[in-house]
Design an enzyme around this catalytic site. Structure first.
Site, PDB file in Angstrom:
ATOM      1  N   HIS A   1       0.983  -1.186  -0.210  1.00  0.00           N
ATOM      2  CA  HIS A   1       0.013  -0.016  -0.065  1.00  0.00           C
ATOM      3  C   HIS A   1       1.159   1.407   0.107  1.00  0.00           C
ATOM      4  O   HIS A   1       2.134   1.162   0.838  1.00  0.00           O
ATOM      5  CB  HIS A   1      -0.771  -0.162   0.960  1.00  0.00           C
ATOM      6  CG  HIS A   1      -2.150   0.949   1.178  1.00  0.00           C
ATOM      7  ND1 HIS A   1      -2.187   2.217   1.654  1.00  0.00           N
ATOM      8  CD2 HIS A   1      -3.190   0.378   0.646  1.00  0.00           C
ATOM      9  CE1 HIS A   1      -2.919   2.910   0.908  1.00  0.00           C
ATOM     10  NE2 HIS A   1      -3.752   1.974   0.851  1.00  0.00           N
TER      11      HIS A   1
ATOM     12  N   ASP B   1      -7.512  -5.343  -0.397  1.00  0.00           N
ATOM     13  CA  ASP B   1      -8.383  -6.277  -0.702  1.00  0.00           C
ATOM     14  C   ASP B   1      -8.675  -7.784  -1.211  1.00  0.00           C
ATOM     15  O   ASP B   1      -7.983  -8.751  -1.465  1.00  0.00           O
ATOM     16  CB  ASP B   1      -7.832  -6.024  -2.193  1.00  0.00           C
ATOM     17  CG  ASP B   1      -8.486  -4.894  -2.319  1.00  0.00           C
ATOM     18  OD1 ASP B   1      -9.716  -4.099  -2.208  1.00  0.00           O
ATOM     19  OD2 ASP B   1      -7.653  -3.756  -3.303  1.00  0.00           O
TER      20      ASP B   1
HETATM   21  N1  CMC Z   1       4.122  -7.008  -4.465  1.00  0.00           N
HETATM   22  C1  CMC Z   1       5.234  -7.833  -5.001  1.00  0.00           C
HETATM   23  N2  CMC Z   1       6.500  -6.375  -4.615  1.00  0.00           N
HETATM   24  C2  CMC Z   1       5.899  -5.527  -3.468  1.00  0.00           C
HETATM   25  C3  CMC Z   1       4.409  -5.530  -4.029  1.00  0.00           C
HETATM   26  C4  CMC Z   1       3.450  -6.079  -4.308  1.00  0.00           C
HETATM   27  N3  CMC Z   1       2.163  -6.465  -4.230  1.00  0.00           N
HETATM   28  N4  CMC Z   1       4.403  -3.696  -3.331  1.00  0.00           N
HETATM   29  C5  CMC Z   1       5.114  -3.148  -4.233  1.00  0.00           C
HETATM   30  N5  CMC Z   1       6.245  -4.212  -4.554  1.00  0.00           N
HETATM   31  C6  CMC Z   1       7.638  -3.505  -4.397  1.00  0.00           C
HETATM   32  C7  CMC Z   1       7.308  -2.647  -5.607  1.00  0.00           C
HETATM   33  O1  CMC Z   1       8.391  -3.369  -6.500  1.00  0.00           O
HETATM   34  C8  CMC Z   1       9.005  -2.354  -5.459  1.00  0.00           C
HETATM   35  O2  CMC Z   1      10.019  -2.506  -5.234  1.00  0.00           O
HETATM   36  P1  CMC Z   1      11.943  -2.133  -5.605  1.00  0.00           P
HETATM   37  O3  CMC Z   1      12.057  -0.784  -4.257  1.00  0.00           O
HETATM   38  O4  CMC Z   1      12.451  -3.365  -5.334  1.00  0.00           O
HETATM   39  O5  CMC Z   1      11.238  -1.715  -6.379  1.00  0.00           O
HETATM   40  C9  CMC Z   1       7.984  -1.710  -4.054  1.00  0.00           C
HETATM   41  O6  CMC Z   1       7.635  -2.395  -3.478  1.00  0.00           O
HETATM   42  C10 CMC Z   1       7.911  -0.283  -3.676  1.00  0.00           C
HETATM   43  O7  CMC Z   1       6.783  -0.200  -4.373  1.00  0.00           O
HETATM   44  P2  CMC Z   1       6.124   0.786  -5.382  1.00  0.00           P
HETATM   45  O8  CMC Z   1       5.271   0.231  -6.437  1.00  0.00           O
HETATM   46  O9  CMC Z   1       7.146   2.090  -5.074  1.00  0.00           O
HETATM   47  O10 CMC Z   1       5.174   1.175  -4.210  1.00  0.00           O
HETATM   48  P3  CMC Z   1       4.034   2.175  -4.629  1.00  0.00           P
HETATM   49  O11 CMC Z   1       3.368   3.371  -3.310  1.00  0.00           O
HETATM   50  O12 CMC Z   1       3.696   3.172  -5.649  1.00  0.00           O
HETATM   51  O13 CMC Z   1       2.502   1.158  -4.923  1.00  0.00           O
HETATM   52  C11 CMC Z   1       0.233  -0.779  -4.692  1.00  0.00           C
HETATM   53  C12 CMC Z   1       1.499   0.619  -3.742  1.00  0.00           C
HETATM   54  C13 CMC Z   1      -1.143  -0.630  -4.198  1.00  0.00           C
HETATM   55  C14 CMC Z   1       0.075   0.460  -6.261  1.00  0.00           C
HETATM   56  C15 CMC Z   1       1.387  -1.472  -4.675  1.00  0.00           C
HETATM   57  O14 CMC Z   1       1.762  -1.568  -3.377  1.00  0.00           O
HETATM   58  C16 CMC Z   1       0.334  -2.437  -5.465  1.00  0.00           C
HETATM   59  O15 CMC Z   1       1.025  -2.153  -6.974  1.00  0.00           O
HETATM   60  N6  CMC Z   1       0.309  -3.602  -5.067  1.00  0.00           N
HETATM   61  C17 CMC Z   1      -0.562  -4.589  -5.687  1.00  0.00           C
HETATM   62  C18 CMC Z   1      -1.856  -3.874  -5.961  1.00  0.00           C
HETATM   63  C19 CMC Z   1      -2.927  -3.925  -4.611  1.00  0.00           C
HETATM   64  O16 CMC Z   1      -3.621  -4.639  -3.994  1.00  0.00           O
HETATM   65  N7  CMC Z   1      -3.874  -2.624  -4.993  1.00  0.00           N
HETATM   66  C20 CMC Z   1      -4.507  -2.833  -3.922  1.00  0.00           C
HETATM   67  C21 CMC Z   1      -4.632  -0.745  -2.791  1.00  0.00           C
HETATM   68  S1  CMC Z   1      -5.065  -1.066  -1.541  1.00  0.00           S
HETATM   69  C22 CMC Z   1      -6.730  -0.745  -2.386  1.00  0.00           C
HETATM   70  C23 CMC Z   1      -7.336   0.409  -2.549  1.00  0.00           C
HETATM   71  O17 CMC Z   1      -6.948   1.521  -1.747  1.00  0.00           O
HETATM   72  O18 CMC Z   1      -7.277   0.876  -4.389  1.00  0.00           O
END
Ligand code: CMC
Length: 429
Positions: free
Chosen positions: A306, A363
Site C-alpha cells: 500500500h 483487497d
Molecule cells: N508485490 C510485490 N512487490 C511489491 C508489491 C506487491 N504487491 N507492492 C510493492 N512492491 C514492491 C515494488 O516492486 C517496489 O520494490 P523495489 O523497491 O524493489 O522497486 C516496492 O515494493 C515499492 O513499491 P511501489 O510500487 O513503489 O509502491 P507504491 O506505493 O507506488 O504502490 C501499490 C502501492 C498498492 C500500487 C502496490 O503495493 C501494488 O501494486 N500492490 C498490488 C496491488 C494492490 O493490491 N492494490 C490495492 C491497494 S489497497 C486498495 C486500494 O486503496 O485501492
C-alpha cells in the site's frame, strides 16, 4: 520545529509556512513557491504531495490506524450500519435517531431507476464488465436528473446525494442480472440497504427469496471498511473532476473509472484470480512468491502492499476475522482462503516483503467473502465502489463547500523538443 520552513534556491531565500493537522501531520505550504522563486515542485505519483486539507478521514500508515471523522474503523465496523457510517462521512457527525430515520427514508425513496434508464442495459453487451456499466449509468444520471446538477445549490446537491446513494446498488445489481441473463429485480424498500442489495442480486421471480442475515451482516461490514480512505486515486479523481464544477454524477462516474484499475480497487478481482491460478497450478505458494520476487516477471502479489500503510492494513485485519467467522459458521471450506492464508504467512516471513514493508491490504481477503456470498469475481470491484461512494461524496462536498476551492491544475516540467522549424510533408524523412 518553527512555523516556517526556510528554502534557499539560487539567490532566493523563501519562507514556507508550516501547516500542522489535528493529528500533528506536517506539511509545507508551497502555494507561493513559483511566484517567489520561479520553480515548482516535482513529485511523480504525488508520493509527497498533500493536495488538500481534509477533516474526513485520518490514516496513520506506520501504525496501521484508520479513523472516519475521529472514530476508529474497528468501532464503526462493530456497532454501525453502513447507512449510519455513510451519514457520518458525508455530514460529519453520527446521526441521532431522527436524522438516521430521515436519511434512511430519503434513500429508500430513490432506489428505483427511471424505466428508460433500464433500457440502456439492453444495449450493453452481455459480457460487458460491470464496472464499465456502473460508470456509464452513473454518468447517465446527469441526463435524467437535469434538475439537480448545480454543484453550488445545496438543495440540488442534497437530492443528488440521496439519488446516488440509493440508486448505485440498483445500478450494480442490474449489471449483474444482465450478465447472467436473469430478469431485473426491483428494490424492496422495507429492507435494509444491504438486504435490499442482496435480494436485487439473487432473487428470481420463480422462487421465494429468503434473506440471509449472516451475508447481510458481512456485506454491511465490508461496505463500512471500504467507506473512505482519504486522498486515494479514485477520491482524488472525484475531487479533480469536481474541481472544475462538474456535477456530482459526472464526478462520481470518473471516480468509478479510476477505481477499476488493478492497482486500486480492481485488485480484489485480480487477487482472487491470482489465488485461483495458484490453486489451478497445484497450490505451490512458495513458487508463486519466488515469481513475485523475480523483478523480471513483472508479477505482483495482488492484495499486498500500500502507498500509505507500512504496517498491517487495519481493514484487512477486520475482513480476515469476518471471513474466518463466516466460513466457519456456514461450514464453507474454500481452498482459496487456505491458499490466501498460506500466501500471507509465506510473504510475511520473507525478507523481500519485510524489507519493503508489504502487508495484506483491504483487497486480500475481501474476495473470499464475496465468493461466499455467491458474487462473481467481476462484481468484486463494484462492491468496492458501493462501499466507497459515501467517501467520494463526502470529499466532493467538502471541496465544493471549501471557501478556498480552486480548480485542480497541476504543473509539469516539460521535457519535449524545444522550438523547431516546421517542415512541409514532402521534405520530411
Ligand atoms: N508485490 C510485490 N512487490 C511489491 C508489491 C506487491 N504487491 N507492492 C510493492 N512492491 C514492491 C515494488 O516492486 C517496489 O520494490 P523495489 O523497491 O524493489 O522497486 C516496492 O515494493 C515499492 O513499491 P511501489 O510500487 O513503489 O509502491 P507504491 O506505493 O507506488 O504502490 C501499490 C502501492 C498498492 C500500487 C502496490 O503495493 C501494488 O501494486 N500492490 C498490488 C496491488 C494492490 O493490491 N492494490 C490495492 C491497494 S489497497 C486498495 C486500494 O486503496 O485501492
Amino acid at each position: 520545529m518553527g512555523n516556517v520552513a526556510k528554502l534557499e534556491f539560487g539567490d532566493k531565500r523563501v519562507e514556507l509556512p508550516v501547516i500542522v493537522g489535528s493529528e500533528q501531520e506536517t506539511g509545507l505550504d508551497i502555494s507561493k513557491l513559483r511566484a517567489l522563486t520561479g520553480a515548482i515542485t516535482l513529485d511523480d505519483g504525488y508520493v509527497n504531495t498533500g493536495s488538500t486539507t481534509s477533516a474526513i478521514c485520518f490514516l496513520d500508515g506506520e501504525q496501521g490506524i484508520l479513523r472516519y471523522r475521529g472514530y476508529p474503523i474497528e468501532v464503526l465496523a462493530k456497532h454501525c450500519s453502513f447507512v449510519e457510517v455513510s451519514y457520518l462521512l458525508i455530514y460529519g457527525e453520527l446521526p441521532n435517531q431522527a436524522q438516521a430515520q430521515d436519511f434512511a427514508h430519503n434513500l429508500r425513496r430513490h432506489t428505483m431507476l427511471h424505466e428508460d434508464m433500464r433500457l440502456f442495459y439492453n444495449g450493453f453487451p452481455r459480457d460487458a464488465h460491470p464496472m464499465a456499466i456502473l460508470s456509464s449509468v452513473v454518468g447517465a444520471l446527469s441526463t435524467f436528473y437535469q434538475d439537480s446538477l448545480d454543484p453550488h445549490d445545496p438543495e440540488q446537491v442534497a437530492i443528488s446525494i440521496y439519488r446516488l446513494m440509493a440508486k448505485l446498488p440498483t445500478i450494480a445489481a442490474l449489471a449483474y442480472k444482465k450478465s447472467v441473463g436473469q430478469p431485473f429485480v426491483y428494490p424492496r424498500n422495507e429492507l435494509t440497504y444491504c438486504e435490499n442489495f442482496l435480494q436485487m442480486m439473487f432473487a428470481v421471480p420463480s422462487e421465494l427469496y429468503t434473506l440471509d442475515a449472516d451475508m447481510a451482516q458481512a456485506l454491511n461490514l465490508l461496505l463500512i471498511v471500504h467507506g473512505d480512505h482519504e486522498q486515494n486515486c479514485s477520491t482524488s479523481t472525484v475531487r479533480m473532476v469536481g474541481s472544475s464544477d462538474a456535477n456530482l454524477f459526472a464526478s462520481i462516474s470518473a471516480g468509478i473509472c479510476a477505481l477499476w484499475g488493478p492497482l486500486h480497487g480492481g485488485a480484489n478481482q485480480a487477487c482472487v484470480e491470482m489465488l485461483e491460478a495458484i490453486k489451478a497450478s497445484g497450490g505451490d505458494v512458495k513458487a508463486y512468491i519466488n515469481k513475485v520476487k523475480d523483478k523480471t516477471s513483472n508479477i505482483r502479489l495482488m492484495g499486498f502492499g500500500h502507498r500509505v500503510y507500512k504496517n498491517y492494513d487495519p481493514r484487512a485485519t477486520i475482513i480476515k476475522a469476518s471471513c474466518d467467522q463466516l466460513l466457519k459458521k456456514r461450514h464453507i471450506n474454500d481452498p482459496i482462503f487456505e491458499i490466501a492464508q498460506e500466501l500471507e504467512a509465506a510473504a510475511l516471513s520473507d525478507p523481500y516483503f519485510i524489507e519493503r514493508k508489504l502487508y495484506p491490504n483491504v483487497d486480500f481477503y475481501s474476495g473470499v467473502i464475496y465468493r461466499a456470498m455467491g458474487l462473481p469475481v467481476s462484481m468484486f470491484t463494484v462492491m468496492f465502489a458501493i462501499g466507497r461512494l459515501p467517501g467520494w461524496i463526502a470529499h466532493w462536498k467538502e471541496m465544493m463547500e471549501s471557501p478556498g476551492k480552486k480548480i485542480c491544475r497541476p504543473r509539469q516540467i516539460y521535457t519535449g523538443p524545444v522550438e523547431r522549424p516546421f517542415l512541409p510533408m514532402k521534405d520530411r524523412k
